[in-house]
Design an enzyme around this catalytic site. Structure first.
Site, short mmCIF file in Angstrom:
data_model
loop_
_atom_site.label_atom_id
_atom_site.label_comp_id
_atom_site.label_asym_id
_atom_site.label_seq_id
_atom_site.Cartn_x
_atom_site.Cartn_y
_atom_site.Cartn_z
N HIS A 1 2.08 -0.30 22.44
CA HIS A 1 1.54 -0.41 23.55
C HIS A 1 2.19 -0.62 24.90
O HIS A 1 3.07 -0.72 24.84
CB HIS A 1 0.45 -2.59 23.19
CG HIS A 1 0.79 -2.10 22.09
ND1 HIS A 1 1.37 -2.76 20.60
CD2 HIS A 1 -0.97 -2.95 21.48
CE1 HIS A 1 1.27 -3.25 19.79
NE2 HIS A 1 -0.44 -3.01 19.94
N ASP B 1 4.73 -3.13 25.84
CA ASP B 1 5.33 -3.38 24.80
C ASP B 1 6.64 -2.33 26.02
O ASP B 1 7.52 -2.53 25.29
CB ASP B 1 5.20 -2.57 23.22
CG ASP B 1 4.08 -3.40 22.66
OD1 ASP B 1 3.98 -4.28 22.78
OD2 ASP B 1 3.88 -2.60 21.88
N MET C 1 1.93 7.94 18.21
CA MET C 1 0.64 6.65 18.82
C MET C 1 1.34 6.14 20.22
O MET C 1 1.96 5.99 20.33
CB MET C 1 0.49 6.24 17.45
CG MET C 1 -0.36 5.55 17.60
SD MET C 1 0.15 3.51 18.37
CE MET C 1 0.31 3.17 16.33
N GLU D 1 -9.20 0.64 14.67
CA GLU D 1 -8.44 -0.31 14.19
C GLU D 1 -9.25 -1.07 13.43
O GLU D 1 -9.20 -2.27 14.09
CB GLU D 1 -6.75 -0.68 13.90
CG GLU D 1 -6.54 -1.08 13.33
CD GLU D 1 -4.75 -1.96 13.72
OE1 GLU D 1 -4.24 -0.65 14.71
OE2 GLU D 1 -4.20 -2.78 12.88
N LYS E 1 -10.27 -5.79 11.62
CA LYS E 1 -9.71 -6.37 11.13
C LYS E 1 -10.85 -7.12 11.28
O LYS E 1 -11.49 -7.74 12.08
CB LYS E 1 -8.73 -6.78 12.09
CG LYS E 1 -7.52 -8.22 11.60
CD LYS E 1 -6.90 -8.50 12.53
CE LYS E 1 -5.63 -9.91 12.33
NZ LYS E 1 -4.72 -9.52 13.05
N GLU F 1 -5.70 -0.57 8.29
CA GLU F 1 -4.67 -0.98 8.01
C GLU F 1 -4.45 -2.30 6.92
O GLU F 1 -5.52 -2.64 6.31
CB GLU F 1 -4.05 -1.96 9.31
CG GLU F 1 -2.95 -3.42 8.75
CD GLU F 1 -2.37 -4.39 9.76
OE1 GLU F 1 -2.55 -3.30 10.95
OE2 GLU F 1 -2.20 -5.24 9.58
N HIS G 1 -4.97 -5.57 6.83
CA HIS G 1 -6.47 -6.35 7.27
C HIS G 1 -7.83 -6.57 6.75
O HIS G 1 -8.18 -6.86 6.01
CB HIS G 1 -6.77 -5.74 8.52
CG HIS G 1 -5.76 -5.78 9.70
ND1 HIS G 1 -5.82 -5.02 11.06
CD2 HIS G 1 -4.99 -6.64 9.14
CE1 HIS G 1 -5.18 -5.09 11.88
NE2 HIS G 1 -4.07 -6.07 11.06
N ASP H 1 -1.87 2.04 9.14
CA ASP H 1 -0.80 1.00 9.88
C ASP H 1 -0.52 0.59 8.31
O ASP H 1 -1.28 -0.21 7.27
CB ASP H 1 -1.31 -0.07 9.84
CG ASP H 1 -1.45 0.10 11.64
OD1 ASP H 1 -2.00 -0.81 12.78
OD2 ASP H 1 -0.69 1.13 11.59
N ASP I 1 -2.72 -12.78 8.62
CA ASP I 1 -2.26 -11.24 8.90
C ASP I 1 -0.54 -11.52 8.54
O ASP I 1 -0.31 -11.79 9.49
CB ASP I 1 -3.00 -10.87 10.19
CG ASP I 1 -2.20 -9.27 10.61
OD1 ASP I 1 -2.76 -9.11 11.15
OD2 ASP I 1 -1.83 -8.26 9.00
N ASP J 1 1.00 -8.88 7.48
CA ASP J 1 2.56 -7.77 7.69
C ASP J 1 3.60 -7.25 7.05
O ASP J 1 4.97 -7.48 8.38
CB ASP J 1 2.06 -8.30 9.64
CG ASP J 1 0.82 -7.41 10.56
OD1 ASP J 1 1.12 -7.96 11.75
OD2 ASP J 1 -0.12 -6.88 9.42
N ASP K 1 3.27 -1.07 10.15
CA ASP K 1 2.64 -1.86 11.78
C ASP K 1 2.71 -3.25 10.86
O ASP K 1 2.23 -4.05 9.91
CB ASP K 1 1.73 -2.28 11.51
CG ASP K 1 0.80 -3.13 13.09
OD1 ASP K 1 -0.05 -3.27 13.31
OD2 ASP K 1 1.84 -3.75 13.41
C1 DIG Z 1 -2.51 -4.79 14.86
O1 DIG Z 1 -2.17 -5.22 13.41
C2 DIG Z 1 -2.55 -3.75 15.79
C3 DIG Z 1 -1.74 -3.88 17.06
O2 DIG Z 1 -0.20 -4.20 16.44
C4 DIG Z 1 -1.96 -2.38 17.42
O3 DIG Z 1 -2.62 -2.11 18.25
C5 DIG Z 1 -2.65 -1.82 16.25
C6 DIG Z 1 -1.87 -0.15 16.40
O4 DIG Z 1 -1.42 -0.05 14.98
N1 DIG Z 1 -2.44 -2.58 15.39
MN MN Z 2 -2.26 -2.86 13.00
MN MN Z 3 -2.00 -6.38 10.96
#
Ligand code: DIG
Ligand code: MN
Ligand code: MN
Length: 388
Positions: free
Chosen positions: A55, A58, A89, A182, A184, A218, A221, A246, A256, A258, A288
């Site tokens: 990001h 970051d 990315m 993306e 969620k 993802e 998600h 992701d 979430d 992760d 991710d």
């Molecule tokens: C969270 O699942 C999101 C953020 O971390 C980011 O914007 C995106 C990038 O893969 N995934």
């Molecule tokens: Mn993600």
């Molecule tokens: Mn996530």
């Protein structure tokens, strides 16, 4: 080194925020000290990653001066050159700063919507400068706690206007960049707009430049919504919209998590890897995910290695599945086609309709047909358990 050692050709990537996760959670302070982007690049290189994503903030703090930005970018580029890692990315942080408390592109405040656009233009420039070809949009604050606060039609229009503006920005600047949305279902807002791969696919068709916009699905998600992730990925692939992915893991119906790839829903992870390898997906395998709060940085490195090793082990299992004589014989039996109904293969015609209408069907015989799915799934499980 063994056959599960990651190589650049595997295209394994991690975000700075993943291995840089400090172990903070809603109920606890950080358990790890902060590493710089350069230190994180070196950690990922040691683990065997191919690339690193970020990001904007970051890498460059939101209040950095232009001179600080230039120094940070220069040092980051040097770390990439030293390690050979690439940046496939990039994305924008439109969720951490309180200014986005009611959303970014879908904020009720036109000033916040405008600021989100400006921030994203600058972040796109940064991503392109570092070589990104895919730009992710995760609308972490694009949602509501109370639907008294916002009309979803307004939110959809504002989000659409933002993406249309930014697609034009990319075209106007001649950037070789495509957008990956993306989805969620919730968290950190009570409900997030465009909550699933299916919802996003429908939304993309309403944009001015739908060809520039795809998906970044993802695992966690879709699992949060209790959905079959491989089916969601297959739908995105079928639509030519699987621009990025992701990878992580997640129990159904939880916040979430992760988690490390393949660490929980192993069978689902197997069918996902099999799908990606069978169709020849050539994009990044982006993890991710983050290590347990209990991990120190040695264990964070093990987390990163584990994500990549499990992917490669499951890739080998998928090859064994495709080469397993008994499994493939069962699949041939299950999908046998004697060609009797080939007259339907070309779609509708009056002749086809007439022939179909005149065709007798014996429902009892059809319903009695043998389908050895128990045998097939048991063979799959035994393959995953390593006994075939
Ligand atoms: C969270 O699942 C999101 C953020 O971390 C980011 O914007 C995106 C990038 O893969 N995934
Ligand atoms: Mn993600
Ligand atoms: Mn996530």
């Amino acid at each position: 080194m063994d056959s599960y050692t990651p190589k650049p050709e595997h295209k394994f990537t991690f975000g700075l925020w993943t291995v840089g996760n400090l172990g903070r959670d809603p109920f606890g302070e950080p358990t790890r000290s902060r590493l710089s982007p350069v230190e994180l690049v070196r950690l990922l290189a040691e683990a065997g990653a191919y690339g690193v994503n970020f990001h904007d903030n970051d890498l460059v703090p939101i209040d950095a001066t232009a001179a600080e930005r230039d120094r940070i970018v220069r040092e980051f580029k040097q770390a990439l050159a030293d390690t050979g890692l690439v940046v496939p990315m990039a994305t924008t942080n439109l969720f951490t700063d309180p200014v986005f408390k009611d959303g970014a592109f879908t904020s009720n405040d036109p000033a916040v919507r405008a600021y989100a656009l400006q921030k994203t233009m600058n972040a796109i420039d940064l991503g392109v400068e570092l070589g990104a070809k895919v730009y992710v949009f995760w609308g972490g604050r694009e949602g509501t706690e109370t639907d008294a606060s916002k009309n979803p039609l307004d939110a959809a229009k504002w989000f659409r206007d933002a993406l249309n503006f930014l697609c034009e920005y990319v075209l106007d600047n001649g950037y070789d960049l495509k957008f990956a949305l993306e989805p969620k279902p919730n968290e950190p807002r009570s409900d997030l707009y465009l909550p699933s791969v299916g919802a996003m696919l429908g939304f993309i068709t309403t944009l001015d430049h739908p060809d520039l916009v795809g998906l970044n699905p993802e695992v966690a998600h879709e699992h949060m919504a209790g959905l079959n992730f491989m089916h969601a990925v297959a739908q995105a692939w079928d639509a030519g919209k699987l621009f990025h992915i992701d990878l992580n893991d997640q129990l159904f119906g939880r916040y979430d998590q992760d988690l490390r790839f393949g660490s929980v829903m192993l069978k689902q992870a197997f069918f996902l890897v099999k799908f990606l390898e069978d169709v020849g997906y050539t994009g990044s395998r982006h993890f991710d995910a983050h290590a347990y709060r209990s991990a120190d940085y040695e264990d964070v490195k093990e987390f990163a290695r584990g994500c990549m090793r499990t992917y490669l082990i499951l890739k080998e299992k998928a090859q064994r599945f495709n080469n397993d004589a008994e499994i493939q014989a069962l699949l041939r039996e299950i999908t046998a086609d004697d060609g009797v109904y080939a007259f339907l293969a070309q779609g509708y015609s009056r002749d086809a309709a007439a022939q179909l209408r005149a065709t007798p069907f014996d429902r009892a015989t059809l319903g009695a047909r043998r389908l050895p799915y128990e045998r097939l799934d048991q063979l799959t499980v035994e393959l995953l358990l390593g006994v075939r």
